[in-house]
Design a protein around this motif. Structure first.
Motif, PDB file in Angstrom:
ATOM      1  N   LEU A   5       0.849  -1.191   0.000  1.00 59.23           N
ATOM      2  CA  LEU A   5       0.000   0.000   0.000  1.00 59.23           C
ATOM      3  C   LEU A   5       0.881   1.236   0.000  1.00 59.23           C
ATOM      4  O   LEU A   5       2.005   1.215   0.518  1.00 59.23           O
ATOM      5  N   ARG A   6       0.363   2.314  -0.558  1.00 51.94           N
ATOM      6  CA  ARG A   6       1.120   3.566  -0.630  1.00 51.94           C
ATOM      7  C   ARG A   6       0.321   4.679   0.040  1.00 51.94           C
ATOM      8  O   ARG A   6      -0.806   4.954  -0.351  1.00 51.94           O
ATOM      9  N   TYR A   7       0.930   5.283   1.051  1.00 44.76           N
ATOM     10  CA  TYR A   7       0.306   6.367   1.800  1.00 44.76           C
ATOM     11  C   TYR A   7       1.272   7.541   1.863  1.00 44.76           C
ATOM     12  O   TYR A   7       2.501   7.368   1.817  1.00 44.76           O
ATOM     13  N   SER A   8       0.699   8.743   1.977  1.00 42.74           N
ATOM     14  CA  SER A   8       1.516   9.914   2.256  1.00 42.74           C
ATOM     15  C   SER A   8       1.205  10.375   3.670  1.00 42.74           C
ATOM     16  O   SER A   8       0.041  10.518   4.051  1.00 42.74           O
ATOM     17  N   ALA A   9       2.257  10.584   4.465  1.00 42.48           N
ATOM     18  CA  ALA A   9       2.104  10.872   5.889  1.00 42.48           C
ATOM     19  C   ALA A   9       2.380  12.328   6.198  1.00 42.48           C
ATOM     20  O   ALA A   9       3.152  13.003   5.502  1.00 42.48           O
ATOM     21  N   PHE A  10       1.754  12.785   7.267  1.00 39.45           N
ATOM     22  CA  PHE A  10       1.840  14.154   7.767  1.00 39.45           C
ATOM     23  C   PHE A  10       1.242  15.145   6.777  1.00 39.45           C
ATOM     24  O   PHE A  10       1.749  16.252   6.588  1.00 39.45           O
ATOM     25  N   THR A  11       0.141  14.705   6.184  1.00 43.80           N
ATOM     26  CA  THR A  11      -0.595  15.554   5.247  1.00 43.80           C
ATOM     27  C   THR A  11      -2.000  14.994   5.081  1.00 43.80           C
ATOM     28  O   THR A  11      -2.249  13.817   5.367  1.00 43.80           O
ATOM     29  N   THR A  12      -2.904  15.819   4.595  1.00 48.60           N
ATOM     30  CA  THR A  12      -4.239  15.344   4.188  1.00 48.60           C
ATOM     31  C   THR A  12      -4.381  15.374   2.672  1.00 48.60           C
ATOM     32  O   THR A  12      -5.454  15.101   2.148  1.00 48.60           O
ATOM     33  N   ASP A  13      -3.287  15.704   1.983  1.00 47.18           N
ATOM     34  CA  ASP A  13      -3.268  15.812   0.524  1.00 47.18           C
ATOM     35  C   ASP A  13      -2.230  14.836  -0.018  1.00 47.18           C
ATOM     36  O   ASP A  13      -1.051  14.938   0.334  1.00 47.18           O
ATOM     37  N   PRO A  14      -2.609  13.883  -0.859  1.00 48.07           N
ATOM     38  CA  PRO A  14      -1.627  12.928  -1.368  1.00 48.07           C
ATOM     39  C   PRO A  14      -0.502  13.563  -2.180  1.00 48.07           C
ATOM     40  O   PRO A  14       0.532  12.927  -2.392  1.00 48.07           O
ATOM     41  N   GLU A  15      -0.683  14.808  -2.605  1.00 45.21           N
ATOM     42  CA  GLU A  15       0.390  15.517  -3.307  1.00 45.21           C
ATOM     43  C   GLU A  15       1.397  16.132  -2.339  1.00 45.21           C
ATOM     44  O   GLU A  15       2.438  16.640  -2.747  1.00 45.21           O
ATOM     45  N   GLY A  16       1.071  16.138  -1.044  1.00 39.56           N
ATOM     46  CA  GLY A  16       1.981  16.644  -0.022  1.00 39.56           C
ATOM     47  C   GLY A  16       2.481  15.513   0.841  1.00 39.56           C
ATOM     48  O   GLY A  16       2.269  14.331   0.567  1.00 39.56           O
ATOM     49  N   GLY A  17       3.163  15.860   1.916  1.00 38.00           N
ATOM     50  CA  GLY A  17       3.633  14.874   2.873  1.00 38.00           C
ATOM     51  C   GLY A  17       4.747  13.995   2.342  1.00 38.00           C
ATOM     52  O   GLY A  17       5.307  14.215   1.270  1.00 38.00           O
ATOM     53  N   ASN A  18       5.071  12.968   3.112  1.00 37.36           N
ATOM     54  CA  ASN A  18       6.150  12.051   2.758  1.00 37.36           C
ATOM     55  C   ASN A  18       5.579  10.684   2.417  1.00 37.36           C
ATOM     56  O   ASN A  18       4.950  10.040   3.262  1.00 37.36           O
ATOM     57  N   PRO A  19       5.741  10.213   1.188  1.00 37.81           N
ATOM     58  CA  PRO A  19       5.203   8.907   0.807  1.00 37.81           C
ATOM     59  C   PRO A  19       5.894   7.763   1.553  1.00 37.81           C
ATOM     60  O   PRO A  19       7.110   7.794   1.796  1.00 37.81           O
ATOM     61  N   ALA A  20       5.121   6.764   1.903  1.00 38.18           N
ATOM     62  CA  ALA A  20       5.648   5.555   2.541  1.00 38.18           C
ATOM     63  C   ALA A  20       4.954   4.339   1.954  1.00 38.18           C
ATOM     64  O   ALA A  20       3.755   4.379   1.659  1.00 38.18           O
ATOM     65  N   GLY A  21       5.688   3.272   1.809  1.00 37.95           N
ATOM     66  CA  GLY A  21       5.097   1.999   1.478  1.00 37.95           C
ATOM     67  C   GLY A  21       4.684   1.288   2.755  1.00 37.95           C
ATOM     68  O   GLY A  21       5.318   1.457   3.801  1.00 37.95           O
ATOM     69  N   VAL A  22       3.622   0.504   2.690  1.00 35.03           N
ATOM     70  CA  VAL A  22       3.153  -0.264   3.848  1.00 35.03           C
ATOM     71  C   VAL A  22       2.798  -1.676   3.386  1.00 35.03           C
ATOM     72  O   VAL A  22       1.961  -1.848   2.495  1.00 35.03           O
ATOM     73  N   VAL A  23       3.431  -2.662   3.986  1.00 33.75           N
ATOM     74  CA  VAL A  23       3.073  -4.061   3.778  1.00 33.75           C
ATOM     75  C   VAL A  23       2.384  -4.519   5.057  1.00 33.75           C
ATOM     76  O   VAL A  23       3.013  -4.618   6.118  1.00 33.75           O
ATOM     77  N   LEU A  24       1.078  -4.772   4.992  1.00 30.84           N
ATOM     78  CA  LEU A  24       0.298  -5.041   6.200  1.00 30.84           C
ATOM     79  C   LEU A  24       0.529  -6.431   6.781  1.00 30.84           C
ATOM     80  O   LEU A  24       0.246  -6.660   7.957  1.00 30.84           O
TER      81      LEU A  24
END
Length: 272
Positions: A5-24
């Motif tokens: 999964l791909r999430y962007s953290a410390f933002t409410t906008d996927p164009e901002g923040g820092n992207p992170a990968g997540v393997v659940l």
């Protein structure tokens, strides 16, 4: 094939923040496989989550495209939001236990105990040379220190916002300096006010020029302020990061004088 999964953290906008990968569910993935997945994702970190027998507790590891990192704040926030749970989660990391208060779209992580130590004159000189800064570019009110909040970071406070904005550094030289102290980033900061700061985080150790949001460094910075005696009562500090990269991020730091741990709060959103 591993589902990332791909999430962007410390933002409410996927164009901002820092992207992170997540393997659940990283059950069955060894170190080489996790590193390969992180390299293929290409983000500064990917979090690999393994459920445990304890309810709401997980073993979590973090890999950059080049190396494993003992703790990563933005990937922790991303993983907590991606899990879709509410309440207290317990992340067992290589750095220790990190408790995470999760709510829809947001998470507050409480770090392992922070600590910091003075950087030596030689280490400061090496950092300034790598960054292309002069000694006068540092704010004398905030000494250069190595700070820990799950991982080590070199904290340097710039004398002007213009100095912070003009980041053009020697990638290999800074990486060598950070590795020599088992550190992962340089945490470069400027105070807009006592409780509002700008930050930038070069991350050459992980093969990344700059992080757009760094929760581990934010925790370390909170501990740095506490060690210097700047936290005489509970303080909430806002850090703006990623602005100069065009990926604005907002991190909230909560620090107490009676607790060496630091809480870092932020939002996270899926990346389409």
């Amino acid at each position: 094939m591993t589902d990332v999964l791909r999430y962007s953290a410390f933002t409410t906008d996927p164009e901002g923040g820092n992207p992170a990968g997540v393997v659940l569910d990283a059950t069955g993935l060894d170190d080489a496989a996790m590193l390969a997945v992180a390299a293929s994702v290409g983000y500064s970190e990917t979090a690999f989550v393994r459920p445990t027998a304890e309810p709401d507790a997980f073993d979590v590891r973090y890999f950059s495209p080049l190396v494993e990192i003992p703790f990563c704040g933005h990937a922790t926030v991303a993983a907590a939001v991606a899990l879709g749970r509410t309440g207290l989660l317990r992340f067992h990391t290589r750095a220790g236990l990190v408790e995470v208060a999760a709510a829809p779209g947001t998470a507050s992580l409480t770090s392992v105990p922070t600590e910091s130590a003075d950087a030596t004159p030689a280490e400061i000189a090496a950092a300034l040379t790598a960054l292309g800064w002069a000694e006068s570019d540092l704010d004398p009110a905030y000494p250069a220190r190595w700070a820990f909040g799950g991982a080590w970071h070199l904290v340097l406070v710039a004398a002007t916002r213009e100095r912070l904005a003009d980041l053009d550094y020697d990638f290999d030289a800074l990486a060598d300096l950070l590795r020599s102290h088992d550190a992962v980033t340089a945490d470069l900061l400027f105070p807009r006010s006592a409780d509002t700061w700008d930050a930038r985080n070069p991350f050459p150790v992980g093969g990344v020029v700059e992080d757009a949001a760094t929760g581990a460094a934010a925790a370390a910075f909170g501990g740095y302020l506490r060690t210097l005696g700047h936290v005489r009562e509970p303080r909430a500090i806002t850090v703006h990061q990623g602005v100069d990269m065009g990926r604005p991020s907002v991190l909230r730091i909560d620090v107490r004088p009676d607790d060496p741990r630091v809480t870092v709060t932020g939002a996270a959103v899926p990346i389409p």
